[in-house]
Design a protein around this motif. Structure first.
Motif, PDB file in Angstrom:
ATOM      1  N   ASP A   1       0.836  -1.209   0.000  1.00 28.83           N
ATOM      2  CA  ASP A   1       0.000   0.000   0.000  1.00 28.83           C
ATOM      3  C   ASP A   1       0.865   1.250   0.000  1.00 28.83           C
ATOM      4  O   ASP A   1       0.638   2.178  -0.791  1.00 28.83           O
ATOM      5  N   VAL A   2       1.868   1.287   0.859  1.00 37.65           N
ATOM      6  CA  VAL A   2       2.731   2.465   0.979  1.00 37.65           C
ATOM      7  C   VAL A   2       3.527   2.691  -0.307  1.00 37.65           C
ATOM      8  O   VAL A   2       3.619   3.812  -0.816  1.00 37.65           O
ATOM      9  N   ILE A   3       4.100   1.610  -0.851  1.00 34.94           N
ATOM     10  CA  ILE A   3       4.912   1.721  -2.076  1.00 34.94           C
ATOM     11  C   ILE A   3       4.056   2.167  -3.260  1.00 34.94           C
ATOM     12  O   ILE A   3       4.461   3.021  -4.046  1.00 34.94           O
ATOM     13  N   SER A   4       2.851   1.599  -3.379  1.00 38.18           N
ATOM     14  CA  SER A   4       1.969   1.965  -4.498  1.00 38.18           C
ATOM     15  C   SER A   4       1.530   3.420  -4.385  1.00 38.18           C
ATOM     16  O   SER A   4       1.381   4.113  -5.394  1.00 38.18           O
ATOM     17  N   LYS A   5       1.343   3.922  -3.162  1.00 36.25           N
ATOM     18  CA  LYS A   5       0.986   5.330  -2.955  1.00 36.25           C
ATOM     19  C   LYS A   5       2.120   6.253  -3.393  1.00 36.25           C
ATOM     20  O   LYS A   5       1.898   7.271  -4.052  1.00 36.25           O
ATOM     21  N   LYS A   6       3.350   5.882  -3.042  1.00 37.64           N
ATOM     22  CA  LYS A   6       4.508   6.699  -3.412  1.00 37.64           C
ATOM     23  C   LYS A   6       4.672   6.750  -4.928  1.00 37.64           C
ATOM     24  O   LYS A   6       4.975   7.792  -5.501  1.00 37.64           O
TER      25      LYS A   6
END
Length: 391
Positions: free
Chosen positions: A382-387
């Motif tokens: 989730d965090v990586i895809s948001k970045k």
């Protein structure tokens, strides 16, 4: 027409977890020599994880408000179980009245916690942590450290009862009521999808190409009917599944089709902007915790019925299972992103992992380690895809 690539990008979390669920199920089906998807085990898988499904629905709504969680749900389930046990077993109170009292108590507890969180603005983590300790202490005090059992037979049927076959199997061992329900749900699903597509086209919105649309319809209809056929080979449709199904349907419609449901996403996306647009964010946050407490009461009733006892140790780590299910199912740790269906997929991932590893004889220590790793990977994704999307 919207391409397959664009559709996948828009729903990457849900599709990724759905694919992961299928892969996990396929692996354990092979590893357990076909035991995982035996009709009886499929039914048990649903009933054993019924409380996770219900808690995950409520937890999704609290997470949507801005990444807030509720740590007290496990202890509240235990407290509700203790109250239901005391009323129905010790005091011989009518089961229907007992359940109503349990739900009313859930509302009262939700109001109590929601007030401190939404209006006094004490962090939800602190308030629900206090609730976790308070409710666990009250449970132990009420039960005096002992286990109450058994519940009346009518109460046990909440989680162990099945819908009778009105067709009497037509002379076979199959439950044709389950098959009929699967066909009925398929027609309803097709109608909703066709209506949605026609409406989108009339409104000038982008729609998926016809081949992809039909492939999706055929695939989902096939899975629906396969699932209900599998249920028909055991005892039919569990009463617990009906409760879960109704909750999924109601909350899916609430979060996607109603104005109050969209307020949750608006608040989680940007609370200041939501306030400026006229949304009463305090009320939204307050009601999300009232709702969470009510669903915890429902889960407590179902779990107590399942284990046929009220125990001081009931509900341990329930909050962790529910939170993990939401994040694995696509909810964002920052709020504003997540779906009820996604949370159910996440709960199924957790349930299949638990069930599959138990069948293989893997110890509880390794089970906890593997589930923790799955949760970390899901949140990291989730965090990586948001970045990447920001970049």
């Amino acid at each position: 027409m919207e391409s397959v690539k664009n559709i996948f990008k828009k729903n990457i979390r849900q599709y990724a977890m759905l694919i992961a669920l299928v892969v996990i199920m396929a692996y354990f089906q092979v590893a357990t020599n076909g035991i995982l998807l035996v009709p009886m085990n499929v039914t048990n898988l649903i009933l054993q994880n019924g409380y996770v499904f219900i808690l995950a629905i409520g937890m999704t709504l609290t997470i949507l408000t801005g990444g807030n969680i509720d740590l007290s749900v496990g202890s509240l389930c235990a407290l509700i179980g203790a109250i239901v046990g005391t009323l129905s077993i010790t005091m011989k109170v009518n089961i229907v009245l007992t359940i109503i009292i349990a739900l009313v108590l859930g509302v009262a507890i939700g109001i109590w916690q929601g007030f401190w969180i939404a209006y006094i603005r004490i962090p939800a983590f602190i308030v629900t942590l206090a609730g976790m300790l308070l409710f666990r202490g009250l449970t132990i005090t009420m039960l005096k450290g002992l286990t109450l059992a058994p519940f009346p037979e009518s109460f046990q049927k909440i989680s162990s009862g099945f819908v009778p076959d009105i067709f009497n199997g037509f002379g076979t061992k199959l439950n044709f009521t389950a098959i009929f329900v699967g066909i009925l749900i398929s027609f309803i699903y097709i109608y909703i999808q066709l209506k949605k597509r026609i409406k989108s086209r009339k409104s000038g919105f982008e729609i998926s190409n016809l081949t992809l649309f039909l492939t999706k319809i055929i695939g989902i209809v096939f899975l629906i009917n396969l699932f209900f056929y599998w249920l028909s080979r055991y005892k039919g449709i569990p009463i617990g599944l009906i409760i879960i199904g109704i909750l999924i349907m109601v909350y899916s419609v609430f979060t996607t089709k109603t104005v109050p449901g969209r307020y949750l996403y608006a608040m989680g996306g940007n609370e200041k902007a939501a306030k400026l647009s006229g949304i009463n964010t305090n009320k939204v946050l307050f009601l999300s915790y009232v709702n969470m407490a009510v669903l915890s009461a429902v889960a407590g009733v179902m779990f107590s019925s399942r284990i046929n006892s009220a125990s001081p140790q009931a509900g341990l780590n329930f909050e962790l299972d529910a939170i993990a299910a939401c994040f694995i199912g696509g909810a964002s740790a920052y709020g504003g992103v997540g779906t009820v269906v996604g949370a159910i997929i996440g709960a199924l991932v957790m349930g299949v992992l638990n069930n599959g590893m138990s069948i293989l004889g893997i110890g509880s220590d390794w089970q906890m380690s593997i589930k923790g790793l799955v949760l970390l990977i899901a949140v990291a994704f989730d965090v990586i895809s948001k970045k990447k999307s920001k970049a």
